[in-house]
Write a protein that holds these residues in place. Structure first.
Motif, PDB file in Angstrom:
ATOM      1  N   ALA A  18       0.823  -1.211   0.000  1.00 53.46           N
ATOM      2  CA  ALA A  18       0.000   0.000   0.000  1.00 53.46           C
ATOM      3  C   ALA A  18       0.859   1.265   0.000  1.00 53.46           C
ATOM      4  CB  ALA A  18      -0.937  -0.003   1.208  1.00 53.46           C
ATOM      5  N   TRP A  22       0.342   4.203  -2.630  1.00 51.42           N
ATOM      6  CA  TRP A  22       0.066   5.551  -2.137  1.00 51.42           C
ATOM      7  C   TRP A  22       1.026   6.559  -2.765  1.00 51.42           C
ATOM      8  CZ3 TRP A  22      -3.490   8.414   0.127  1.00 51.42           C
ATOM      9  CH2 TRP A  22      -3.126   9.651   0.663  1.00 51.42           C
ATOM     10  N   GLU A  72      -5.508  10.778   4.168  1.00 50.95           N
ATOM     11  CA  GLU A  72      -5.174   9.774   5.178  1.00 50.95           C
ATOM     12  C   GLU A  72      -4.021   8.973   4.588  1.00 50.95           C
ATOM     13  OE1 GLU A  72      -8.443   7.408   6.557  1.00 50.95           O
ATOM     14  OE2 GLU A  72      -9.738   9.151   6.776  1.00 50.95           O
ATOM     15  N   LYS A  75      -3.910   5.432   3.031  1.00 54.54           N
ATOM     16  CA  LYS A  75      -5.268   4.875   3.112  1.00 54.54           C
ATOM     17  C   LYS A  75      -6.262   5.522   2.162  1.00 54.54           C
ATOM     18  CE  LYS A  75      -4.776   3.644   7.952  1.00 54.54           C
ATOM     19  NZ  LYS A  75      -5.240   3.886   9.308  1.00 54.54           N
ATOM     20  N   ALA A  76      -6.316   6.854   2.128  1.00 56.28           N
ATOM     21  CA  ALA A  76      -7.357   7.504   1.325  1.00 56.28           C
ATOM     22  C   ALA A  76      -6.997   8.946   1.005  1.00 56.28           C
ATOM     23  CB  ALA A  76      -8.693   7.463   2.063  1.00 56.28           C
ATOM     24  N   ILE A  96      -9.525   4.921  -2.198  1.00 56.18           N
ATOM     25  CA  ILE A  96      -9.269   4.176  -0.968  1.00 56.18           C
ATOM     26  C   ILE A  96      -8.302   3.025  -1.229  1.00 56.18           C
ATOM     27  CG2 ILE A  96     -10.322   2.787   0.858  1.00 56.18           C
ATOM     28  CD1 ILE A  96     -12.975   4.317   0.148  1.00 56.18           C
ATOM     29  N   LYS A  98      -6.617  -0.349   0.733  1.00 57.62           N
ATOM     30  CA  LYS A  98      -6.723  -1.241   1.896  1.00 57.62           C
ATOM     31  C   LYS A  98      -5.610  -2.271   1.810  1.00 57.62           C
ATOM     32  CE  LYS A  98     -11.735  -1.040   2.246  1.00 57.62           C
ATOM     33  NZ  LYS A  98     -12.965  -1.800   2.013  1.00 57.62           N
ATOM     34  N   CYS A 105      -2.485  -4.796  -1.851  1.00 59.18           N
ATOM     35  CA  CYS A 105      -3.542  -3.928  -1.338  1.00 59.18           C
ATOM     36  C   CYS A 105      -4.667  -3.896  -2.356  1.00 59.18           C
ATOM     37  CB  CYS A 105      -3.016  -2.519  -1.055  1.00 59.18           C
ATOM     38  SG  CYS A 105      -2.456  -1.607  -2.502  1.00 59.18           S
TER      39      CYS A 105
END
Length: 154
Positions: A18, A22, A72, A75-76, A96, A98, A105
C-alpha cells in the motif's frame, strides 16, 4: 457500479505494498506515466489545495479543478468540486487503499454526487455516470500496472 448518486470503480487487487501505491497515487506530476483517465494533475498534497487536472470523459481532455478534502496517508485521498452556494450538484471523489498483506492492497474509487436539484442530479447521472465509471476503471487498471512494475521490476 452506478447507483442514483454514486459511481464506484471496480475494486482491484494490486500486487504491491500500500505504501508504494500511495506514493504513486499522490505523485501528481507523474500521472502521465500511468493514468489514461487523468494524464495530467498538478497539486500540493495539502488539505484545501487545488488539484488542477486534465480529465478524459470521452470528449477529449478537459480542464477540471477540484480541491483536496481528505488525506489519510497510505489509506485515502479525496477531492471535490468547489461547492458554491446554489450549485445544483456537488461531487467528492474518494480513492481508498486497503492493505491485504505486506505485499498487496486493494484500490477503490468512489464519486459521491449530491445536490439541491434532484432533476439536475438525475440528468447528470444519466449523461455522465457510465463515462465516470469507465474512467475510474481505466485509472484503477493503470495504477495497478504501474505500481506493480515499481514493486517488482522485471
Amino acid at each position: 457500479m452506478i447507483t442514483e448518486d454514486t459511481v464506484v470503480s471496480d475494486e482491484v487487487v494490486i500486487n504491491a505494498p500500500a505504501e508504494i501505491v500511495w506514493d504513486v497515487l499522490v505523485n501528481f506530476k507523474d500521472y502521465h506515466k500511468w493514468n489514461r483517465f487523468c494524464p495530467q494533475a498538478d497539486a500540493t498534497l495539502e488539505l484545501g489545495s487545488p488539484i488542477v487536472m486534465k480529465v478524459d470523459l470521452g470528449f477529449g481532455l478537459q480542464d477540471q479543478v477540484e480541491f483536496i478534502s481528505l488525506i489519510e496517508p497510505g489509506k485515502a485521498i479525496a477531492w471535490g468540486m468547489e461547492n458554491k452556494p446554489g450549485d445544483p450538484i456537488h461531487a467528492v471523489r474518494t480513492q481508498i487503499l486497503k492493505p491485504l498483506d505486506d505485499n498487496r492492497c486493494s484500490y477503490l474509487s468512489i464519486d459521491d454526487f449530491k445536490g439541491s436539484d434532484p432533476e439536475a442530479l438525475k440528468a447528470m447521472m444519466e449523461m455522465m455516470a457510465k463515462r465516470v465509471e469507465d474512467g475510474f476503471n481505466l485509472c484503477a487498471q493503470g495504477l495497478k500496472e504501474y505500481a506493480e512494475q515499481i514493486a517488482c521490476p522485471a
